[in-house]
Design a protein around this motif. Structure first.
Motif, PDB file in Angstrom:
ATOM      1  N   GLU A   1       0.849  -1.293   0.008  1.00 49.45           N
ATOM      2  CA  GLU A   1      -0.086   0.108  -0.190  1.00 49.45           C
ATOM      3  C   GLU A   1       0.715   1.158   0.088  1.00 49.45           C
ATOM      4  OE1 GLU A   1      -0.589  -2.691   1.646  1.00 49.45           O
ATOM      5  OE2 GLU A   1      -2.714  -3.032   2.024  1.00 49.45           O
ATOM      6  N   LEU A   2       2.150   0.994   0.638  1.00 46.96           N
ATOM      7  CA  LEU A   2       2.822   2.255   0.662  1.00 46.96           C
ATOM      8  C   LEU A   2       3.404   2.715  -0.924  1.00 46.96           C
ATOM      9  CD1 LEU A   2       4.937   4.347   2.067  1.00 46.96           C
ATOM     10  CD2 LEU A   2       6.643   2.416   2.005  1.00 46.96           C
ATOM     11  N   GLY A   3       3.419   1.647  -1.528  1.00 42.56           N
ATOM     12  CA  GLY A   3       3.788   2.011  -3.002  1.00 42.56           C
ATOM     13  C   GLY A   3       2.612   2.450  -3.889  1.00 42.56           C
ATOM     14  N   ILE A   4       1.501   2.247  -3.403  1.00 43.44           N
ATOM     15  CA  ILE A   4       0.139   2.834  -4.340  1.00 43.44           C
ATOM     16  C   ILE A   4       0.196   4.084  -5.030  1.00 43.44           C
ATOM     17  CG2 ILE A   4      -2.244   3.080  -4.454  1.00 43.44           C
ATOM     18  CD1 ILE A   4      -2.503   0.463  -2.745  1.00 43.44           C
TER      19      ILE A   4
ATOM     20  N   GLN B   1       2.683   6.383  -5.469  1.00 50.28           N
ATOM     21  CA  GLN B   1       3.458   6.447  -6.585  1.00 50.28           C
ATOM     22  C   GLN B   1       3.372   5.653  -7.703  1.00 50.28           C
ATOM     23  OE1 GLN B   1       6.780   8.401  -6.753  1.00 50.28           O
ATOM     24  NE2 GLN B   1       6.447   7.670  -8.906  1.00 50.28           N
ATOM     25  N   ARG B   2       2.768   4.601  -7.708  1.00 50.79           N
ATOM     26  CA  ARG B   2       2.466   3.778  -8.804  1.00 50.79           C
ATOM     27  C   ARG B   2       1.303   4.293  -9.649  1.00 50.79           C
ATOM     28  NH1 ARG B   2       2.696   2.286 -12.915  1.00 50.79           N
ATOM     29  NH2 ARG B   2       2.640  -0.013 -13.844  1.00 50.79           N
ATOM     30  N   VAL B   3       0.135   4.948  -8.844  1.00 51.44           N
ATOM     31  CA  VAL B   3      -0.677   5.363  -9.745  1.00 51.44           C
ATOM     32  C   VAL B   3      -0.679   6.776 -10.144  1.00 51.44           C
ATOM     33  CG1 VAL B   3      -3.248   5.884  -9.323  1.00 51.44           C
ATOM     34  CG2 VAL B   3      -2.354   4.082  -8.318  1.00 51.44           C
ATOM     35  N   PHE B   4      -0.535   7.677  -9.095  1.00 53.89           N
ATOM     36  CA  PHE B   4      -0.168   8.923  -9.466  1.00 53.89           C
ATOM     37  C   PHE B   4       1.123   9.274 -10.368  1.00 53.89           C
ATOM     38  CE2 PHE B   4      -2.515   9.829  -5.498  1.00 53.89           C
ATOM     39  CZ  PHE B   4      -3.531  10.641  -6.088  1.00 53.89           C
ATOM     40  N   GLY B   5       2.085   8.604 -10.160  1.00 55.71           N
ATOM     41  CA  GLY B   5       3.428   8.534 -10.949  1.00 55.71           C
ATOM     42  C   GLY B   5       3.173   8.127 -12.356  1.00 55.71           C
TER      43      GLY B   5
ATOM     44  N   THR C   1     -11.375   8.627   2.834  1.00 57.09           N
ATOM     45  CA  THR C   1     -10.949   7.360   3.531  1.00 57.09           C
ATOM     46  C   THR C   1     -11.310   6.252   2.425  1.00 57.09           C
ATOM     47  OG1 THR C   1     -13.252   7.283   4.528  1.00 57.09           O
ATOM     48  CG2 THR C   1     -11.216   8.390   5.658  1.00 57.09           C
ATOM     49  N   SER C   2     -10.385   5.085   2.602  1.00 58.77           N
ATOM     50  CA  SER C   2     -10.863   3.868   1.772  1.00 58.77           C
ATOM     51  C   SER C   2     -10.631   2.718   2.454  1.00 58.77           C
ATOM     52  CB  SER C   2      -9.728   3.998   0.370  1.00 58.77           C
ATOM     53  OG  SER C   2      -8.432   3.849   0.945  1.00 58.77           O
ATOM     54  N   ALA C   3     -10.994   1.665   1.813  1.00 58.21           N
ATOM     55  CA  ALA C   3     -11.229   0.200   2.528  1.00 58.21           C
ATOM     56  C   ALA C   3      -9.711  -0.457   2.575  1.00 58.21           C
ATOM     57  CB  ALA C   3     -12.138  -0.521   1.914  1.00 58.21           C
ATOM     58  N   GLY C   4      -9.753  -1.682   1.962  1.00 64.55           N
ATOM     59  CA  GLY C   4      -8.620  -2.506   1.830  1.00 64.55           C
ATOM     60  C   GLY C   4      -7.493  -1.964   0.730  1.00 64.55           C
ATOM     61  N   ALA C   5      -6.711  -2.830   0.596  1.00 65.06           N
ATOM     62  CA  ALA C   5      -5.521  -2.569  -0.332  1.00 65.06           C
ATOM     63  C   ALA C   5      -6.029  -2.031  -1.809  1.00 65.06           C
ATOM     64  CB  ALA C   5      -4.701  -3.832  -0.449  1.00 65.06           C
ATOM     65  N   ALA C   6      -6.627  -2.931  -2.516  1.00 69.31           N
ATOM     66  CA  ALA C   6      -7.315  -2.547  -3.540  1.00 69.31           C
ATOM     67  C   ALA C   6      -8.116  -1.074  -3.643  1.00 69.31           C
ATOM     68  CB  ALA C   6      -7.951  -3.657  -4.481  1.00 69.31           C
TER      69      ALA C   6
ATOM     70  N   VAL D   1      -9.224   4.756  -4.573  1.00 68.04           N
ATOM     71  CA  VAL D   1      -9.274   6.058  -4.307  1.00 68.04           C
ATOM     72  C   VAL D   1      -8.248   6.883  -5.157  1.00 68.04           C
ATOM     73  CG1 VAL D   1      -7.821   6.265  -2.269  1.00 68.04           C
ATOM     74  CG2 VAL D   1      -9.891   7.495  -2.282  1.00 68.04           C
ATOM     75  N   CYS D   2      -7.246   6.689  -5.242  1.00 65.71           N
ATOM     76  CA  CYS D   2      -6.246   7.317  -6.108  1.00 65.71           C
ATOM     77  C   CYS D   2      -6.720   7.719  -7.731  1.00 65.71           C
ATOM     78  CB  CYS D   2      -4.746   6.587  -6.064  1.00 65.71           C
ATOM     79  SG  CYS D   2      -3.982   6.685  -4.567  1.00 65.71           S
ATOM     80  N   LEU D   3      -7.374   6.711  -8.274  1.00 60.80           N
ATOM     81  CA  LEU D   3      -7.814   6.857  -9.508  1.00 60.80           C
ATOM     82  C   LEU D   3      -9.121   7.905  -9.381  1.00 60.80           C
ATOM     83  CD1 LEU D   3      -7.992   3.342 -10.964  1.00 60.80           C
ATOM     84  CD2 LEU D   3      -6.531   5.267 -11.592  1.00 60.80           C
ATOM     85  N   HIS D   4      -9.812   7.748  -8.245  1.00 60.47           N
ATOM     86  CA  HIS D   4     -10.989   8.780  -8.030  1.00 60.47           C
ATOM     87  C   HIS D   4     -10.353  10.046  -7.931  1.00 60.47           C
ATOM     88  CE1 HIS D   4     -14.406  10.683  -6.578  1.00 60.47           C
ATOM     89  NE2 HIS D   4     -13.683  11.215  -5.429  1.00 60.47           N
ATOM     90  N   MET D   5      -9.269  10.298  -7.574  1.00 60.65           N
ATOM     91  CA  MET D   5      -8.960  11.704  -7.330  1.00 60.65           C
ATOM     92  C   MET D   5      -8.190  12.139  -8.549  1.00 60.65           C
ATOM     93  SD  MET D   5      -6.751  11.731  -3.539  1.00 60.65           S
ATOM     94  CE  MET D   5      -6.118  10.208  -3.671  1.00 60.65           C
ATOM     95  N   ILE D   6      -7.624  11.388  -9.439  1.00 66.73           N
ATOM     96  CA  ILE D   6      -7.239  11.831 -10.565  1.00 66.73           C
ATOM     97  C   ILE D   6      -8.356  12.017 -11.582  1.00 66.73           C
ATOM     98  CG2 ILE D   6      -5.982  11.037 -12.938  1.00 66.73           C
ATOM     99  CD1 ILE D   6      -4.381   9.189 -11.070  1.00 66.73           C
ATOM    100  N   ARG D   7      -9.395  11.452 -11.545  1.00 69.57           N
ATOM    101  CA  ARG D   7     -10.681  11.642 -12.109  1.00 69.57           C
ATOM    102  C   ARG D   7     -11.172  12.852 -11.922  1.00 69.57           C
ATOM    103  NH1 ARG D   7     -13.103   7.451 -10.566  1.00 69.57           N
ATOM    104  NH2 ARG D   7     -12.248   6.179 -12.134  1.00 69.57           N
TER     105      ARG D   7
END
Length: 325
Positions: A16-19, A21-25, A151-156, A161-167
């Protein structure tokens, strides 16, 4: 460039720490992602290694978005460590703050969720409610946005939520491209209910996936639950129950979600009038599309189009009459 600062706490989950960077990056020049700890020192992961980062808490004062990944459940407490409290106090008022899974406990312990709607992993529902009764916990959703707090639930769900913010920041087109790059769905149907451990339904040899695909390909039609059930070869009651078991939402709610997602894509990428878009996605009238979109995201179709279209959009008489206000 929008600065996303990830706050790694002791016991952090490495995946989850890497999510962020992976998504926004994957969104290119739109975001800068940096990681910090509460004291600039390494933190131990919820694994057999420690994690060293280059930044301390001072980075939080320059953040546009702060993401707090989850951490070892055994470290959950009603009281925050003083260094965590001091780090959170560096965040500027109004900064977007995001928690993934157990990190909701951090925001709640800091008093940031009092009176607000929030979510966390479904396994932690009872513990969270007992510890923070002032928070309006919704354990059925994948993520919640309440003002500048998400706030979001589990790992996925951290990916969701990162995709939602980009959207929200840049529109569905960029979010969809990022999702394809990460090989994940741009939007997941339903909520946490589909993942909660429960007795397995009696096997029938049938599911609703084929019917969902058929419905998605025919959103322009005025589909009813009875028609979906007939396509699946089930009674209305059996179909509705099985659909909810598999998707975590009712057939009617799912249909509306798909229609709105298609409508938002067309608003961003086409010059179709609001009437034409409503017809293509299965809403009876432009007024119906306007009502559903406003209920979902709080804006009208024309306002949404003006926000997320980068090029000029020709406003037709049909748009002016059907989407006023």
């Amino acid at each position: 460039m929008h600065r996303v600062v990830v706050l790694a706490l002791d016991g952090v989950y490495p995946f989850e720490l890497g999510i962020p960077q992976r998504v926004f990056g994957s969104a290119g020049r739109h975001y800068e992602v940096l990681t910090c700890t509460v004291d600039g020192e390494p933190v131990r992961a919820d694994a057999d290694f420690a994690i060293s980062v280059e930044h301390g808490p001072e980075l939080l004062s320059a953040a546009d978005t702060v993401v707090i990944p989850p951490f070892d459940m055994s470290l959950i407490s009603r009281e925050l460590h003083p260094r965590v409290t001091e780090a959170l106090e560096r965040i500027r008022p109004g900064t977007r703050i995001v928690s993934i899974c157990t990190a909701a406990f951090v925001l709640a312990a800091a008093g940031k969720l009092d009176g607000r709607q929030a979510t966390t992993h479904w396994r932690l529902t009872e513990q969270f409610r007992a510890m923070f009764p002032a928070v309006r916990l919704d354990p059925d959703v994948l993520f919640v946005e309440d003002g500048h707090l998400l706030t979001s639930a589990g790992a996925a769900s951290g990916i969701d939520v990162c995709l939602h913010m980009i959207r929200s920041d840049h529109g569905s087109d960029l979010a969809n491209r990022v999702a394809r790059t990460c090989v994940v769905p741009p939007f997941r149907d339903g909520g946490q209910a589909q993942y909660i451990e429960q007795p397995v339904p009696e096997p029938t040899g049938q599911g609703t996936a084929a019917t969902r695909h058929w419905a998605y390909e025919n959103l322009h039609l005025p589909l009813t639950v009875a028609e979906l059930a007939e396509h699946a070869g089930m009674s209305n009651r059996t179909f509705a129950r099985r659909f909810r078991d598999e998707v975590g939402a009712s057939p009617g709610k799912w249909l509306t979600q798909q229609r709105l997602a298609r409508a938002r894509q067309l608003l961003e990428t086409s010059d179709l009038t609001i009437d034409q878009i409503a017809a293509q996605v299965g809403f009876a009238t432009a007024a119906s599309l306007r009502q559903h979109l406003h209920a979902a995201i709080g804006v009208s179709p024309l306002t949404y189009r003006r926000t997320f279209r980068t090029e000029a959009v020709a406003t037709s008489a049909g748009e002016s009459s059907c989407d006023a206000g």
